[in-house]
Design a protein around this motif. Sequence first.
Motif, PDB file in Angstrom:
ATOM      1  N   ASP A  90       0.817  -1.211   0.000  1.00  0.00           N
ATOM      2  CA  ASP A  90       0.000   0.000   0.000  1.00  0.00           C
ATOM      3  C   ASP A  90       0.855   1.268   0.000  1.00  0.00           C
ATOM      4  OD1 ASP A  90      -2.052  -1.757   0.221  1.00  0.00           O
ATOM      5  OD2 ASP A  90      -2.741  -1.097   2.184  1.00  0.00           O
ATOM      6  N   CYS A  91       2.156   1.145   0.047  1.00  0.00           N
ATOM      7  CA  CYS A  91       3.018   2.315   0.125  1.00  0.00           C
ATOM      8  C   CYS A  91       3.016   3.076  -1.200  1.00  0.00           C
ATOM      9  CB  CYS A  91       4.435   1.922   0.522  1.00  0.00           C
ATOM     10  SG  CYS A  91       5.222   0.761  -0.603  1.00  0.00           S
ATOM     11  N   PRO A  92       3.259   4.392  -1.169  1.00  0.00           N
ATOM     12  CA  PRO A  92       3.149   5.196  -2.385  1.00  0.00           C
ATOM     13  C   PRO A  92       4.250   4.948  -3.415  1.00  0.00           C
ATOM     14  CG  PRO A  92       3.793   6.562  -0.518  1.00  0.00           C
ATOM     15  CD  PRO A  92       3.483   5.201   0.016  1.00  0.00           C
ATOM     16  N   ASP A  93       5.472   4.610  -2.996  1.00  0.00           N
ATOM     17  CA  ASP A  93       6.572   4.522  -3.957  1.00  0.00           C
ATOM     18  C   ASP A  93       6.788   3.135  -4.562  1.00  0.00           C
ATOM     19  OD1 ASP A  93       7.641   3.247  -1.755  1.00  0.00           O
ATOM     20  OD2 ASP A  93       9.078   4.822  -1.308  1.00  0.00           O
ATOM     21  N   GLN A  94       6.295   2.088  -3.924  1.00  0.00           N
ATOM     22  CA  GLN A  94       6.377   0.713  -4.438  1.00  0.00           C
ATOM     23  C   GLN A  94       7.813   0.206  -4.623  1.00  0.00           C
ATOM     24  OE1 GLN A  94       3.386  -1.365  -5.352  1.00  0.00           O
ATOM     25  NE2 GLN A  94       2.764   0.097  -3.789  1.00  0.00           N
ATOM     26  N   ILE A  95       8.779   0.812  -3.965  1.00  0.00           N
ATOM     27  CA  ILE A  95      10.173   0.378  -4.097  1.00  0.00           C
ATOM     28  C   ILE A  95      10.337  -1.064  -3.625  1.00  0.00           C
ATOM     29  CG2 ILE A  95      12.529   0.730  -3.233  1.00  0.00           C
ATOM     30  CD1 ILE A  95      11.930   3.743  -3.311  1.00  0.00           C
ATOM     31  N   CYS A  96       9.681  -1.422  -2.542  1.00  0.00           N
ATOM     32  CA  CYS A  96       9.799  -2.782  -2.007  1.00  0.00           C
ATOM     33  C   CYS A  96       9.283  -3.821  -2.997  1.00  0.00           C
ATOM     34  CB  CYS A  96       9.074  -2.900  -0.670  1.00  0.00           C
ATOM     35  SG  CYS A  96       7.335  -2.409  -0.723  1.00  0.00           S
TER      36      CYS A  96
END
Length: 132
Positions: A90-96
Amino acid sequence: MTEKMRTGQNRKAVYIVAALCALIFLGGIGGMIWNLTRSHGRQVEILQDGKILYTLDLAQAGDQTFTVTYGGRSNEIEIRDHQIRVKAADCPDQICVHMDWLEAAPIVCLPNRLSIQYADGESASGLDAVAN
Protein backbone atom coordinates in the motif's frame (compact mmCIF):
# COMPACT_ATOMS: atom_id res chain seq x y z
CA MET A 1 78.42 -1.77 -10.07
CA THR A 2 77.87 -0.67 -13.61
CA GLU A 3 74.96 1.41 -14.87
CA LYS A 4 73.72 -1.51 -16.97
CA MET A 5 73.43 -3.78 -13.91
CA ARG A 6 71.53 -1.13 -11.90
CA THR A 7 69.07 -0.57 -14.75
CA GLY A 8 68.42 -4.32 -15.03
CA GLN A 9 67.82 -4.62 -11.28
CA ASN A 10 65.46 -1.63 -11.27
CA ARG A 11 63.48 -3.08 -14.16
CA LYS A 12 63.22 -6.44 -12.38
CA ALA A 13 61.97 -4.74 -9.20
CA VAL A 14 59.33 -2.84 -11.18
CA TYR A 15 58.08 -6.11 -12.74
CA ILE A 16 57.88 -7.78 -9.33
CA VAL A 17 55.92 -4.87 -7.81
CA ALA A 18 53.58 -4.76 -10.83
CA ALA A 19 52.96 -8.51 -10.59
CA LEU A 20 52.19 -8.26 -6.87
CA CYS A 21 49.78 -5.36 -7.47
CA ALA A 22 48.04 -7.34 -10.22
CA LEU A 23 47.68 -10.37 -7.92
CA ILE A 24 46.22 -8.25 -5.12
CA PHE A 25 43.80 -6.56 -7.54
CA LEU A 26 42.65 -9.87 -9.06
CA GLY A 27 42.28 -11.39 -5.60
CA GLY A 28 40.07 -8.48 -4.55
CA ILE A 29 37.89 -8.82 -7.65
CA GLY A 30 37.61 -12.57 -7.08
CA GLY A 31 36.64 -12.03 -3.44
CA MET A 32 33.92 -9.55 -4.39
CA ILE A 33 32.50 -11.91 -6.99
CA TRP A 34 32.53 -14.80 -4.52
CA ASN A 35 30.80 -12.71 -1.85
CA LEU A 36 28.07 -11.52 -4.23
CA THR A 37 27.35 -14.95 -5.72
CA ARG A 38 27.70 -17.22 -2.72
CA SER A 39 24.53 -18.79 -1.44
CA HIS A 40 23.26 -17.07 1.65
CA GLY A 41 21.76 -18.95 4.51
CA ARG A 42 18.17 -19.92 3.92
CA GLN A 43 16.98 -18.27 7.16
CA VAL A 44 15.21 -14.95 6.63
CA GLU A 45 13.84 -12.44 9.09
CA ILE A 46 10.86 -10.19 8.52
CA LEU A 47 11.20 -7.12 10.72
CA GLN A 48 8.94 -4.18 11.47
CA ASP A 49 10.20 -1.21 13.46
CA GLY A 50 13.37 -3.23 14.16
CA LYS A 51 11.44 -6.06 15.83
CA ILE A 52 11.44 -9.54 14.37
CA LEU A 53 7.94 -10.56 13.31
CA TYR A 54 8.86 -13.83 11.60
CA THR A 55 11.93 -15.99 11.15
CA LEU A 56 11.52 -18.39 8.26
CA ASP A 57 13.62 -21.16 6.75
CA LEU A 58 13.10 -20.81 3.01
CA ALA A 59 14.44 -24.32 2.39
CA GLN A 60 11.50 -25.75 4.37
CA ALA A 61 8.82 -23.13 3.73
CA GLY A 62 6.09 -24.07 1.29
CA ASP A 63 4.64 -21.71 -1.27
CA GLN A 64 2.43 -19.19 0.51
CA THR A 65 1.30 -15.59 0.64
CA PHE A 66 0.59 -13.59 3.80
CA THR A 67 0.00 -9.98 4.77
CA VAL A 68 1.83 -7.77 7.26
CA THR A 69 0.00 -4.59 8.29
CA TYR A 70 1.23 -1.31 9.76
CA GLY A 71 -0.80 1.82 10.48
CA GLY A 72 -3.67 0.82 8.20
CA ARG A 73 -1.33 -0.07 5.31
CA SER A 74 -0.16 -3.54 4.30
CA ASN A 75 2.53 -5.51 2.53
CA GLU A 76 1.67 -8.78 0.83
CA ILE A 77 4.64 -11.14 1.15
CA GLU A 78 5.05 -14.12 -1.15
CA ILE A 79 7.18 -17.23 -0.69
CA ARG A 80 7.53 -19.30 -3.84
CA ASP A 81 10.15 -21.83 -4.95
CA HIS A 82 12.13 -21.19 -1.73
CA GLN A 83 12.41 -17.45 -2.45
CA ILE A 84 10.72 -14.47 -0.79
CA ARG A 85 9.53 -11.06 -2.01
CA VAL A 86 7.03 -8.28 -1.38
CA LYS A 87 4.35 -9.03 -3.97
CA ALA A 88 2.16 -5.98 -3.30
CA ALA A 89 2.17 -2.99 -0.96
CA ASP A 90 0.00 0.00 0.00
CA CYS A 91 3.02 2.32 0.12
CA PRO A 92 3.15 5.20 -2.39
CA ASP A 93 6.57 4.52 -3.96
CA GLN A 94 6.38 0.71 -4.44
CA ILE A 95 10.17 0.38 -4.10
CA CYS A 96 9.80 -2.78 -2.01
CA VAL A 97 7.71 -4.40 -4.75
CA HIS A 98 10.17 -3.42 -7.47
CA MET A 99 13.09 -4.97 -5.52
CA ASP A 100 11.63 -8.36 -6.53
CA TRP A 101 13.04 -11.53 -4.90
CA LEU A 102 15.39 -11.25 -1.92
CA GLU A 103 19.04 -11.47 -2.90
CA ALA A 104 22.06 -9.96 -1.13
CA ALA A 105 20.53 -6.60 -0.15
CA PRO A 106 17.50 -6.56 2.14
CA ILE A 107 14.05 -5.64 0.86
CA VAL A 108 12.91 -2.46 2.63
CA CYS A 109 9.57 -0.66 2.74
CA LEU A 110 10.24 2.60 4.60
CA PRO A 111 6.63 3.89 4.75
CA ASN A 112 5.47 0.63 6.36
CA ARG A 113 8.71 0.22 8.39
CA LEU A 114 9.18 -3.30 7.05
CA SER A 115 12.36 -5.11 6.03
CA ILE A 116 13.09 -8.63 4.87
CA GLN A 117 16.67 -9.81 5.23
CA TYR A 118 18.80 -12.89 5.53
CA ALA A 119 19.35 -13.86 9.15
CA ASP A 120 22.97 -13.97 10.29
CA GLY A 121 22.35 -16.29 13.20
CA GLU A 122 22.22 -13.47 15.75
CA SER A 123 19.04 -11.80 16.90
CA ALA A 124 18.55 -8.23 15.78
CA SER A 125 19.22 -5.71 18.53
CA GLY A 126 17.76 -2.78 16.63
CA LEU A 127 21.16 -1.05 16.56
CA ASP A 128 23.11 -0.51 13.37
CA ALA A 129 26.19 0.89 15.11
CA VAL A 130 27.35 2.40 18.35
CA ALA A 131 29.14 5.76 18.35
CA ASN A 132 31.00 7.38 21.21
